[in-house]
Each structure stands twice: as C-alpha cells, then as structure tokens.
Design a protein around this motif. Sequence first.
Motif, PDB file in Angstrom:
ATOM      1  N   VAL A  11      -8.425  -1.336  13.398  1.00 63.55           N
ATOM      2  CA  VAL A  11      -7.567  -0.224  13.790  1.00 63.55           C
ATOM      3  C   VAL A  11      -6.147  -0.535  13.332  1.00 63.55           C
ATOM      4  CG1 VAL A  11      -6.652   1.125  15.702  1.00 63.55           C
ATOM      5  CG2 VAL A  11      -9.020   0.306  15.770  1.00 63.55           C
ATOM      6  N   PRO A  12      -5.561   0.261  12.415  1.00 61.93           N
ATOM      7  CA  PRO A  12      -4.230  -0.041  11.884  1.00 61.93           C
ATOM      8  C   PRO A  12      -3.121   0.387  12.840  1.00 61.93           C
ATOM      9  CG  PRO A  12      -5.051   1.941  10.853  1.00 61.93           C
ATOM     10  CD  PRO A  12      -6.147   1.446  11.760  1.00 61.93           C
ATOM     11  N   ALA A  13      -3.082  -0.249  13.991  1.00 58.02           N
ATOM     12  CA  ALA A  13      -2.082   0.069  15.003  1.00 58.02           C
ATOM     13  C   ALA A  13      -1.961  -1.114  15.941  1.00 58.02           C
ATOM     14  CB  ALA A  13      -2.481   1.331  15.777  1.00 58.02           C
ATOM     15  N   SER A  14      -0.852  -1.198  16.638  1.00 59.59           N
ATOM     16  CA  SER A  14      -0.633  -2.297  17.575  1.00 59.59           C
ATOM     17  C   SER A  14      -1.269  -1.954  18.909  1.00 59.59           C
ATOM     18  CB  SER A  14       0.863  -2.559  17.752  1.00 59.59           C
ATOM     19  OG  SER A  14       1.544  -1.367  18.092  1.00 59.59           O
ATOM     20  N   ARG A  17      -9.954   8.024   2.971  1.00 60.96           N
ATOM     21  CA  ARG A  17     -10.066   6.797   2.183  1.00 60.96           C
ATOM     22  C   ARG A  17     -10.311   7.169   0.719  1.00 60.96           C
ATOM     23  NH1 ARG A  17     -12.207   5.672   7.164  1.00 60.96           N
ATOM     24  NH2 ARG A  17     -11.405   3.757   8.156  1.00 60.96           N
ATOM     25  N   PRO A  18      -9.236   7.335  -0.057  1.00 60.07           N
ATOM     26  CA  PRO A  18      -9.404   7.754  -1.447  1.00 60.07           C
ATOM     27  C   PRO A  18     -10.046   6.671  -2.313  1.00 60.07           C
ATOM     28  CG  PRO A  18      -7.113   7.246  -0.992  1.00 60.07           C
ATOM     29  CD  PRO A  18      -7.816   7.199   0.311  1.00 60.07           C
ATOM     30  N   VAL A  19      -9.801   5.407  -1.969  1.00 62.79           N
ATOM     31  CA  VAL A  19     -10.442   4.283  -2.659  1.00 62.79           C
ATOM     32  C   VAL A  19     -10.939   3.325  -1.592  1.00 62.79           C
ATOM     33  CG1 VAL A  19      -9.054   4.501  -4.752  1.00 62.79           C
ATOM     34  CG2 VAL A  19      -8.231   3.070  -2.883  1.00 62.79           C
ATOM     35  N   GLU A  20     -11.669   2.315  -2.004  1.00 64.36           N
ATOM     36  CA  GLU A  20     -12.407   1.479  -1.073  1.00 64.36           C
ATOM     37  C   GLU A  20     -11.529   0.811  -0.020  1.00 64.36           C
ATOM     38  OE1 GLU A  20     -15.521  -2.314  -1.070  1.00 64.36           O
ATOM     39  OE2 GLU A  20     -14.709  -1.525  -2.954  1.00 64.36           O
ATOM     40  N   ARG A  21     -10.375   0.278  -0.371  1.00 58.75           N
ATOM     41  CA  ARG A  21      -9.585  -0.520   0.556  1.00 58.75           C
ATOM     42  C   ARG A  21      -8.408   0.235   1.176  1.00 58.75           C
ATOM     43  NH1 ARG A  21     -10.627  -5.923   0.532  1.00 58.75           N
ATOM     44  NH2 ARG A  21     -11.981  -6.720  -1.125  1.00 58.75           N
ATOM     45  N   LEU A  22      -8.177   1.462   0.762  1.00 52.56           N
ATOM     46  CA  LEU A  22      -6.997   2.202   1.200  1.00 52.56           C
ATOM     47  C   LEU A  22      -7.386   3.299   2.188  1.00 52.56           C
ATOM     48  CD1 LEU A  22      -3.935   2.829   0.870  1.00 52.56           C
ATOM     49  CD2 LEU A  22      -4.596   4.393  -0.993  1.00 52.56           C
ATOM     50  N   ALA A  23      -6.612   3.417   3.278  1.00 49.25           N
ATOM     51  CA  ALA A  23      -6.832   4.479   4.259  1.00 49.25           C
ATOM     52  C   ALA A  23      -5.504   5.154   4.570  1.00 49.25           C
ATOM     53  CB  ALA A  23      -7.439   3.915   5.538  1.00 49.25           C
ATOM     54  N   LEU A  24      -5.487   6.479   4.468  1.00 50.61           N
ATOM     55  CA  LEU A  24      -4.317   7.283   4.794  1.00 50.61           C
ATOM     56  C   LEU A  24      -4.654   8.126   6.027  1.00 50.61           C
ATOM     57  CD1 LEU A  24      -3.385   8.570   1.226  1.00 50.61           C
ATOM     58  CD2 LEU A  24      -2.372   6.637   2.445  1.00 50.61           C
ATOM     59  N   THR A  25      -3.783   8.072   7.025  1.00 53.47           N
ATOM     60  CA  THR A  25      -4.022   8.816   8.263  1.00 53.47           C
ATOM     61  C   THR A  25      -2.830   9.702   8.559  1.00 53.47           C
ATOM     62  OG1 THR A  25      -5.391   7.048   9.170  1.00 53.47           O
ATOM     63  CG2 THR A  25      -4.486   8.628  10.727  1.00 53.47           C
ATOM     64  N   ASN A  48       0.123   7.224   8.780  1.00 46.15           N
ATOM     65  CA  ASN A  48      -0.203   5.803   8.764  1.00 46.15           C
ATOM     66  C   ASN A  48      -0.846   5.453   7.425  1.00 46.15           C
ATOM     67  OD1 ASN A  48      -2.324   3.522   9.197  1.00 46.15           O
ATOM     68  ND2 ASN A  48      -1.001   3.335  10.991  1.00 46.15           N
ATOM     69  N   LEU A  49      -0.443   4.321   6.880  1.00 44.22           N
ATOM     70  CA  LEU A  49      -0.997   3.802   5.630  1.00 44.22           C
ATOM     71  C   LEU A  49      -1.555   2.412   5.900  1.00 44.22           C
ATOM     72  CD1 LEU A  49      -1.359   3.798   2.503  1.00 44.22           C
ATOM     73  CD2 LEU A  49       0.963   2.856   2.367  1.00 44.22           C
ATOM     74  N   ALA A  50      -2.826   2.200   5.574  1.00 47.72           N
ATOM     75  CA  ALA A  50      -3.461   0.889   5.787  1.00 47.72           C
ATOM     76  C   ALA A  50      -4.160   0.453   4.509  1.00 47.72           C
ATOM     77  CB  ALA A  50      -4.461   0.962   6.935  1.00 47.72           C
ATOM     78  N   TYR A  51      -4.042  -0.844   4.203  1.00 48.29           N
ATOM     79  CA  TYR A  51      -4.653  -1.379   2.975  1.00 48.29           C
ATOM     80  C   TYR A  51      -5.241  -2.750   3.273  1.00 48.29           C
ATOM     81  CZ  TYR A  51      -5.397  -2.551  -1.914  1.00 48.29           C
ATOM     82  OH  TYR A  51      -5.976  -2.889  -3.122  1.00 48.29           O
ATOM     83  N   ASP A  52      -6.520  -2.922   2.886  1.00 46.98           N
ATOM     84  CA  ASP A  52      -7.180  -4.215   3.042  1.00 46.98           C
ATOM     85  C   ASP A  52      -6.827  -5.099   1.846  1.00 46.98           C
ATOM     86  OD1 ASP A  52      -8.465  -3.512   5.413  1.00 46.98           O
ATOM     87  OD2 ASP A  52     -10.139  -2.593   4.347  1.00 46.98           O
ATOM     88  N   LEU A  53      -5.943  -6.065   2.092  1.00 48.35           N
ATOM     89  CA  LEU A  53      -5.534  -6.972   1.011  1.00 48.35           C
ATOM     90  C   LEU A  53      -6.710  -7.842   0.582  1.00 48.35           C
ATOM     91  CD1 LEU A  53      -2.072  -8.035   2.485  1.00 48.35           C
ATOM     92  CD2 LEU A  53      -2.546  -6.266   0.782  1.00 48.35           C
ATOM     93  N   THR A  54      -7.495  -8.320   1.548  1.00 50.04           N
ATOM     94  CA  THR A  54      -8.749  -9.039   1.293  1.00 50.04           C
ATOM     95  C   THR A  54      -9.723  -8.559   2.370  1.00 50.04           C
ATOM     96  OG1 THR A  54      -8.317 -10.914   2.765  1.00 50.04           O
ATOM     97  CG2 THR A  54      -7.400 -11.040   0.537  1.00 50.04           C
ATOM     98  N   ASP A  55     -10.926  -9.129   2.383  1.00 49.33           N
ATOM     99  CA  ASP A  55     -11.891  -8.731   3.388  1.00 49.33           C
ATOM    100  C   ASP A  55     -11.444  -9.090   4.804  1.00 49.33           C
ATOM    101  OD1 ASP A  55     -13.533  -7.667   1.508  1.00 49.33           O
ATOM    102  OD2 ASP A  55     -14.822  -9.438   1.335  1.00 49.33           O
ATOM    103  N   GLY A  56     -10.503 -10.016   4.933  1.00 51.94           N
ATOM    104  CA  GLY A  56     -10.079 -10.427   6.271  1.00 51.94           C
ATOM    105  C   GLY A  56      -8.629 -10.144   6.590  1.00 51.94           C
ATOM    106  N   ALA A  64       1.408   0.323   7.768  1.00 56.73           N
ATOM    107  CA  ALA A  64       2.737   0.825   8.105  1.00 56.73           C
ATOM    108  C   ALA A  64       2.571   2.238   8.632  1.00 56.73           C
ATOM    109  CB  ALA A  64       3.661   0.809   6.890  1.00 56.73           C
ATOM    110  N   SER A  65       3.404   2.601   9.601  1.00 50.47           N
ATOM    111  CA  SER A  65       3.271   3.929  10.188  1.00 50.47           C
ATOM    112  C   SER A  65       4.609   4.442  10.669  1.00 50.47           C
ATOM    113  CB  SER A  65       2.277   3.906  11.364  1.00 50.47           C
ATOM    114  OG  SER A  65       2.763   3.106  12.416  1.00 50.47           O
ATOM    115  N   SER A  66       4.685   5.747  10.784  1.00 50.19           N
ATOM    116  CA  SER A  66       5.833   6.418  11.374  1.00 50.19           C
ATOM    117  C   SER A  66       5.303   7.502  12.299  1.00 50.19           C
ATOM    118  CB  SER A  66       6.725   7.042  10.301  1.00 50.19           C
ATOM    119  OG  SER A  66       7.790   7.778  10.892  1.00 50.19           O
TER     120      SER A  66
END
Length: 786
Positions: A51-54, A448-456, A511-519, A524-526
Amino acid sequence: MKTGSRGLLAAILVPAAFPSVVMAQAPAATDNGEGPIIVTARLREEDAQKVPASLNVVGGEDLRRTYTVNINQLSQLVPALNYSSANPRNTAFTIRGLGSSVVAVSQANDGLEPGVGFYVDGVYHARAATAAFDFTDIDRVEVLRGPQGTLFGKNTTAGAISITSRKPAFDWGGEGELSYGSRNFVQAKAALTGPIAGDVLAFRLSGSVTRQDGYIWNVARQEHQNNIHNDAIRGQLLFQPSPDFSLRLIGDWSNFSNNCCAQVFVRVAPTLKPAAQRYAALAANAPGGAYAPPSTNPYDRVTDNDAPLGVDTNEGGVSATAEWKLGGTMLTSISAWRFWNWDAANDRDYTGLHIQTTQHIPSRQDQFSQEFRIGSNTPGPIEYVAGLYYFHQKIVGHPISIYGPLATYWLLPASPTRTSALLDGYQTDGRTDFRSESYGIFGEVTWRPVERLALTGGLRYTYEEKDGVYDVRTFGGVAPTAALQADQQSILRAQSYSAHDGDGSASGRINLAYDLTDGIMAYASSAKGQKSGGINMSGLPVNGSGQAVLTTAVVRPETNTTWEAGFKTRLLGDALTFDVDAYHIDVKDFQANIVDNSATVALRSYLANIPKVTVKGVEFEAAARLGARLTLRASGAYSDGKYASYPKGPCPIERTGTGTAQCDLSGQGLPGLPKWVGSAGGEYHLPLALGSQDGEFVLRADAVTRTRIFGDAIGSAYTIISGYTLVNGSLGYRTPRWEVAVFARNLLNKDYMQNVTVQAGNSGLIVGTPSEPRTIGVTLRTQWGG
C-alpha cells in the motif's frame, strides 16, 4: 528492579534501537512475524507492504500480548498517534498533531467535527468520546495518516483509525481470558462462535469486564478516585448463503461508570493580575482560614476535591454490512445507527474549597449512516472504488454549572459590595441542540500502465448542513444592582442564539508508486481535504458591552494540503521490513476549541479559526525476524508542528491581567505534539515441552519514549508536560490451547503527567492528572476451535 532483570530487558530493547535489525509496529508482518499482514486501508484486501501510503497496523494478537485495550494505550505503539483525555467526553486524539482539538480547558464542543475519523467495522463514530471505551474482540487496528476522504465514507482531513472486529466462524470455537493485578485489577474477556444453520448462518458473542481501584486518594472525601469500571458486549450474526454474498449484523454496547476524573495540584504560575487576585494571596487569606493543598507533589497522587465526582457514559448501536461479489466487482452496503449517552460530575475548581460545586453536561447523541460502494475485488491493471455516503447526527445537551460561597472571593476582585451571597448558588441551566447532515460522493482509481508503476487518483465532493441552538439561562445568587449583575455575568452569562451553516467542498489526492525492485517500493502523493464549518455550542465570546459576538457563532471550513513521499522495503526473504516517509502539511483556517482567558472573565471556551498551521516530519517503521525465536520491532517519528500564522490568539496564563486580550502566537508549537517519539520492543520464544504437552516460554517487552509537549494551545511555560519513557513487559508459558503469563504495565514505575489544566478564574493554579503507578498481574488465557 534487580540487575539481572534489567540486563534481560536491555537485551530485548537495546537492539531495537537499530533499524537494520528492528521491527516496526508490524507494518508488514503478522502477529507471529510470518507472512504479510492483510489490510483494507484502500477498501480492498492488500498486503500492507504494497500500500503506497503511511500506515500502522496492530494485529489482535499484538493487542492482547501488549495488554492494549483502548486508544490511549494504542498510542504507546503508534508514534504518530497522540492521545489526551481529562475525562472521556474531552477525549482528543490526533495524528501528526492534527485532528480532535480539546485544549486548554476541560470542555468539549459539540459543534467541532473531528479531523481524525474513528471507524469500527466500517462505521464512522462522530464523537471522539466513544474512542475512550475498551476494545472488544479485535482482529486488527489500522492507523492511516493523512487525508482519507476519497476512500472513507465520512470526510477526514488528518487521518483515520479503522478498527476491525473478529468475524463469526462456521466452526465451533471460543476463548477466555482472566487477569488479576495491582489495585485489585480484574479483567475478564470471553468469546464464543459457531454455526447456527450449517455453513449458512453463524454467530459470535463476545464481551469484557474490567475493574480496578482508583490511584488518587481524596483526603476530603476519604475515597480512592480515578478507578476503572468498564463493561462491553458485542453480538454478531453472519449470513452467507453463497461464496458471493454475505450479510453481517453487529450489535454492541459499552459502559464506562467510574469515580473519576480527579486532578491534583501541579504548580502555580505567575500572572500579571493584581497580587490580591493571584493564587498565593487568595489561598493565604481564604475566608474560614488559609488554604493549602494536601500535597504540592503531584506524584503523591493526593487531592482534596470537595465536590462529588463521577462519570456515567455508555454507547452502542447496530450495523448491517452486506457484500455481494459480481465477477470482478464487489458491491458493499453499510447501514448503521449508534447512540452515545454522557453524564459526569466535576469539581471544576480542583480544590477543597467551595468555589464551584457542580459542573456537568448531560448529553445524548444519536447518529445514522448509510454507505454504498462499488469496487474491484481482483488485482489488475485498473482497480477502483466509488461510493455514496449519507450521515445524520443529533446531540442534545444540558449544561449545568453551580457556584458556591467562596466563588465571589476567589473569582472576583475584592469589594465591600461583593459578598459571598453574590455567587453562592449562582448557576446556569439550559439546553443545546446540534444537528448535522452530510452527503458525500467519492471515488479512487489505480492504473498500472506498466508492470512496476501504479498511478492513483481520487476525488470527493461533500455537502453538509449544520444547525445549532444554544439556550442557557442564569439564576440564583444575589444581584441588587446592575454593577453586581455585571460581576455575575463575567462568571456565567445567559445566552440564547441559533446558527446555521451549509457548504460544499471538493477534495482529492494523487499518488505515484514505483517498484524499484521486487522488495523496494517508492511512492509520492499529494492530498487535499476539507473539514466543513462548525457551530459554537459552548456559548459565544462577548464584546466590551457584554453582548454576544454573533459573528463567531459559525467557524469557517478548514482545509488541509498534505505532501508525502516514502519508501517501503522488504528484504532478506521477508525477514526484514523497513518503511520511511517524510511529509509536509499546510492547514488553513485550522478549527480549534480555544479559551477566552482575559483578566475580566473566568475561563470560557469557544470555537475559532487559526489562520495557518504547518506540520512537517519524518516517520519510520521496521520489523525483523531473527531466526525462529526472536522478533523485534521499532517505529519512530520526528514532528515539527506550529502555528504558522496566529496573530490574534489568546494569551498564556503568565500574561493574563495586563488588559491585553490577544497575543501573537505565530511560531508557537502545537499542543500535544512531541518533537520526537519512538516505540520499540521484541518477543523471544523458547520452546519447552511439559511432559507430552508442547509449549514455549515467551518473553515480551515494549517501550515508548516521548519528548515534552505543550499541555495547552497557547504555549504557556507552566503547562509544559515533560517527556518520559514507559516500559511494559510480560513473561509467560504458552501452549496451543492455553497460556499463563505475568505482566507489568509501567514496569519501571515512571512518574509523568497525562494532562494539565489551568484552574478557572486564572489565579495561576495549574492542576493535572498524574500517571498511573506500576500495575503487575497475572493472566490466564484459553482458546479452542474456531
């Protein structure tokens, strides 16, 4: 504590200071540290670490192991959550320093809407006071930081606390728990679940009872005060005729009936009032003889409050949650009605003198809410949730204040015409009636336009109508002249007014989330949220001629803009997680319950807007499994919150008496928000069979440390609460069916202040609630089936 036990405790806690080997408030581990924790922070089941949130999540098992039974104790595990409560009605909890605001005076305002949403099984609780009740049969607690309006039914600007209770099961099962400890602490919990009609209808019944003697001795009334007398019960039915449809019915009731809430002498602050109106002179020359408190050390936990105390409050309700799966779509309906009853007696002068003999506000709140949602229920390139929300509440109160024979002497300047009869028996009685209706439409989409990127992206529109009626009259005492009547009115004033507010607002987040690696995930969000305007329901400030300032009956909406960025990591085969985030928050027209403490009147609170508040900070959570036996956790937060602009604020107690009614508080730190707070702990398992019985010894320790905070909203140097470190621990033997454990809360018997209050009349007296002393006890748990 003996040296050996200190060393053992240090062996658990010291490693938890290093993020490379520590664990946070279980952000991505189950209670036993194996596998991911599943949360519903975005109204669909997800691995918390994805979950890309605190957020913080505390599982039911961790709640039990740490003996955490309410929001106050939960704040010892979640650094961003801060809690204050002079009594249950005046409960104030904040996330990152923002949210409920009951500061500088022990009086809540029914027209103030919380900024932190409090939800139980998806149902919003409108009054922060309901968070003072004990948890009952909890599966997990999620603390979500930042605006949540695009997901949750009720708009919330500062965050949300979402509690999920355990569901009924279609297999028979049960559990029981009995604890006994210091000051006759007794707590019993039980739950029973099973089928009613095969695999179609199941039930769950659970409850708890808690008792403990008070820890403050009242020498005037010869009794212990601030005891615990809590009860709770919850019943559930789960109707599930097919895998695609379920209907969950919940009914619950909780009661808090305690001899509280006593406060003790803390210190005396200087004021700029004439010397004869300061505490030292007033106490030395009190009619009937000089007054001295029973102790000037608050940690003696002794008071002489002469008025009877008591809290009698209960809450409950029913809810129906229906879920219907239609392929990849989930339809959800949540209908709920709830109530809250409140009554309490207080000694508002906090002394053994007959200054104010009675203060209480019998109140009744009823609320109804309906939420409809549609959302995706399977992972995919597009995931979404959208909903409609309706909320209605009504709060009726009866404010009562009665003054005694020493009120004239203590609260008014000396004068030959001001006899004790002037305020003896002088009182208010009346009625307040506050009603609100809220309509919301909200939605959020993740692409999710590509495998590791999620735009919310999420949007919300809320429209709210609020109406308030305040009608309070005064009577009693003696007022033979207009001048003396004005003296009475400086203490209590009859007021009658009504107010209306209606407004609509849009809010949203991206919100923008990106998986740099599998772990490792970066995000970032506003977000922008708005809290609707409020209505003053505690009386209005007056102008120089003593007339109510009607323009202050309604306070403006509050807007919140939050920027946040962070990383979530899962390493070493899921044995280590480490999450960190940084944030910046701007709040305009911050709504607060402030105090008119000018030299000519007694303390009076009312709602007002503070032009601008800013909060910025950094937070981290971490978790580690070291082999099969040891788990560690740690979390921490640095927060810098202040009034960025507050040029016309009230003055602190040390500046009262100058004739200056306003002070520039720009740059002043927020109340109740420590600069640094950290929590750490661990659990060690040592397998050891007893004959043919498999089992293990379990040692657990948890600690929280906080730096000092401002105890009131105006930054008085005399209401600062010093920082402290609190340690809890337990040692037990556990088998698959039963467990026995010895536990300690406040193991090191640390003294600290929970809250402080300025005495009515601004004499300079500061009182407060000291910490509870160490509690040591034993617990027996058993469970089967289910």
